[in-house]
Design an enzyme around this catalytic site. Sequence first.
Site, mmCIF file in Angstrom:
data_model
loop_
_atom_site.group_PDB
_atom_site.id
_atom_site.type_symbol
_atom_site.label_atom_id
_atom_site.label_comp_id
_atom_site.label_asym_id
_atom_site.label_seq_id
_atom_site.Cartn_x
_atom_site.Cartn_y
_atom_site.Cartn_z
ATOM 1 N N GLU A 1 -0.314 4.156 -12.289
ATOM 2 C CA GLU A 1 0.710 5.220 -12.221
ATOM 3 C C GLU A 1 2.123 4.652 -12.391
ATOM 4 O O GLU A 1 3.043 4.965 -11.637
ATOM 5 C CB GLU A 1 0.623 5.990 -10.887
ATOM 6 C CG GLU A 1 -0.752 6.543 -10.560
ATOM 7 C CD GLU A 1 -1.125 7.774 -11.372
ATOM 8 O OE1 GLU A 1 -0.427 8.078 -12.359
ATOM 9 O OE2 GLU A 1 -2.128 8.425 -11.029
ATOM 10 N N ARG B 1 -5.922 19.436 -14.804
ATOM 11 C CA ARG B 1 -6.852 19.214 -13.678
ATOM 12 C C ARG B 1 -8.182 19.922 -13.950
ATOM 13 O O ARG B 1 -9.185 19.627 -13.303
ATOM 14 C CB ARG B 1 -6.285 19.773 -12.362
ATOM 15 C CG ARG B 1 -4.983 19.195 -11.835
ATOM 16 C CD ARG B 1 -4.942 17.694 -11.821
ATOM 17 N NE ARG B 1 -4.360 17.173 -13.048
ATOM 18 C CZ ARG B 1 -4.581 15.941 -13.520
ATOM 19 N NH1 ARG B 1 -5.363 15.118 -12.876
ATOM 20 N NH2 ARG B 1 -4.014 15.541 -14.644
ATOM 21 N N LYS C 1 -8.364 6.183 -17.204
ATOM 22 C CA LYS C 1 -7.385 5.194 -16.730
ATOM 23 C C LYS C 1 -7.950 4.311 -15.610
ATOM 24 O O LYS C 1 -7.852 3.079 -15.659
ATOM 25 C CB LYS C 1 -6.147 5.958 -16.260
ATOM 26 C CG LYS C 1 -5.207 5.237 -15.348
ATOM 27 C CD LYS C 1 -4.028 6.099 -14.979
ATOM 28 C CE LYS C 1 -4.359 7.153 -13.954
ATOM 29 N NZ LYS C 1 -4.537 6.621 -12.604
#
Length: 726
Positions: A219, A601, A32
């Site tokens: 975001e 993560r 991203k």
Amino acid sequence: MQLFKDLNPEQLAAVEYLDGPEMIVAGAGSGKTKVLTYKIAYLLKKNFAPESILALTFTNKAANEMKDRIRALIGDKADSLWMGTFHSVFAKILRVEAKHIDYKSNFSIYDTIDSLSLVSNIITDLNIDSDKFTPNSIRHRISFLKNHMITPKEFRSKHINSFFDEKIADVYVEYQKRLVEFNAMDFDDLLLKPIELFLNKKNILQKYKSRFEYILVDEFQDTNKAQYELLKLLVPRNGNLAVVGDDAQSIYSWRGANLDNMLDFHKDFPKYKLFKLEQNYRSTKMILKAADSIIKNNKDQVIKTLWTENEEGEPLVLLKCADEKDEASQIAKYIKYETSKKKIAFKDFAVLYRTNAQSRTMEDFFRKEKIPYRIIGGVEFYKRKEVKDVIAYLRVISNQNDEESLLRIMNFPQRGIGSTTITRMIAFARKHNITLFQTMGRVFEVIDIKERIQKNVKQFKTLLDKYSDLKDKLSVDELIRSLVAELGIIKMFKEEGTQESLQRMENVNGLLSSFSEFTASNPTAKLEQYLEEVSLATDIDNYSDENNSVTLLTVHSAKGLEWPIVFVSGCEEDIFPIANKFAADTSVNEERRLFYVALTRAKKKAYITHARSRYRFGEVAYQSRSRFIDELDPTTYKEMNGGIGRKANRKTKKELYYEYFEKVDYEDFNQGNASLRPGSRVMHEKFGLGKVVDVVGSGDMTKATVHFEGNNVKQLMLKFAKLKVL
């Protein structure tokens, strides 16, 4: 173009699309930031002026990383971009346009601690019972209202449903009034005031609307109502807007984030183009398969399937532990095991938890096992008392109307100005419609203040006047070092000589170092710029993996970060997901997204831990494992029963009882309120899960003492507390 040779086809298509609004749905680890960075570089290659590009992020860390990457691609043009967090960019605009909304450009920015202090003072001034109406609950409610763009006037006319609401309305009105008087804004104002400005001053809206030729938002799933309204106001006429987000990582509804902004984007921008980034570059196939098996249980989402060319990877490890001490012990041992087996560093590990209260036991065992660690979150550096005290001096030097900051430093270091003196000065200021700072100059007119104390006040004002005069003549670094030396703060902490005072001294020295770094990077910057940067800083902004230590942090703080090996701890019902007995489907969906964020993560390996029992609310609670474990694809994990090569050292129920249990005294229990008794487990909308340890009084005067998680004990009036009995 040679510049874009390392983009995959979908990334390249998203970067090169310039025909109106676009939404880029970017799955976890799909590049991203890379796409945003390259898109901005592409815009500059297409001759968009850098100052016409507005790029909005959610953390300073993300903004700085993107700017560094763009600089590496296209050079110094990156310095002219409008890039930063929503709050920092609109604070910059408000500084320029402040006079149009009855503010001066040197306004202070209040963090949550400053806001709480202001609310507390207002509660006292309005003679509101702080036992019934806690400052924290009122501050939270005011922030909630502002996040949903409900003004004090609108709240009073449309949303009053109880006596509690009436009191909130009173405080809310006074809170906003004082913010203007003190030339201060809270975080929510940094979004609401630009909307007010743009709606009331069409020429100023037009000025910025024509300045920004392209807007990019990172975001996007985390935007709240105010942020989305600002976007819709500013979006260029040609619809040059690119929003990037992942609905599966929307985890901030509790602070106003509205996932509908993403799900309903097509309604506001019907001609938008959708791009999906589904190739994951971070995790193994095994981790992605496990994460996908969790998130597919959520119904409202943009359908996407993450895939990767990475290795298959090891299965997840599910660790079943006896209690939280066994859990911490096992995590410590597995970290040592992995470091010795694979020769990897401590910085390659993160331990994630749902709430900060869970970190204490981990810390104990990490110290015992000599594992270096650092905690992200908890009490952030700029919110530590001694740091805030020094910054309060700078705020008053910059903005003499800032009464909250002035009250904070009036008697720090001690100069014999007590609370009675301050109360009399405030009364004088209100009577004569002047500021508290101006009152200090007229202290000899204030009745009933001793001459000795009057001199102390006068000397204090002389000191502040001196540095107000110097603030534009010295660098920020010179100013603060001179001030701290004259106040004798470091000398005071040193002479005190306790471990706590020496830590405070270190923190002040750390602050001085940050001033030196700021001045070196921004030699012409004014004090106000530094104060703004400090006000909007978070612990995560300073995160780097240079130190070789295990990172301990909440899942919320971990978003956007990655580590080779991740431990997701405390995976039990009522903890993760939190408080499921009262959670609506939407809340459970958000908890599931949070679990998805936790798993994704991990780059190489993930451990999931759950405990059979856990010490909570002052007693042992027997836990059932999280529903999210049951939702995992069984082919993606292996179960381990505690320690490596042996069973966990389980305690009997009797042993756990004697180690932890606190006796409850039932003698004073009020039978008139039989549904709530000592020992009852309850839920409070702000403090979370708790256990009742005492109930006294009757009727409207019934009070309960409740032991909440994190060793947080509160005495609450039942009439107002809205406790739900489990």
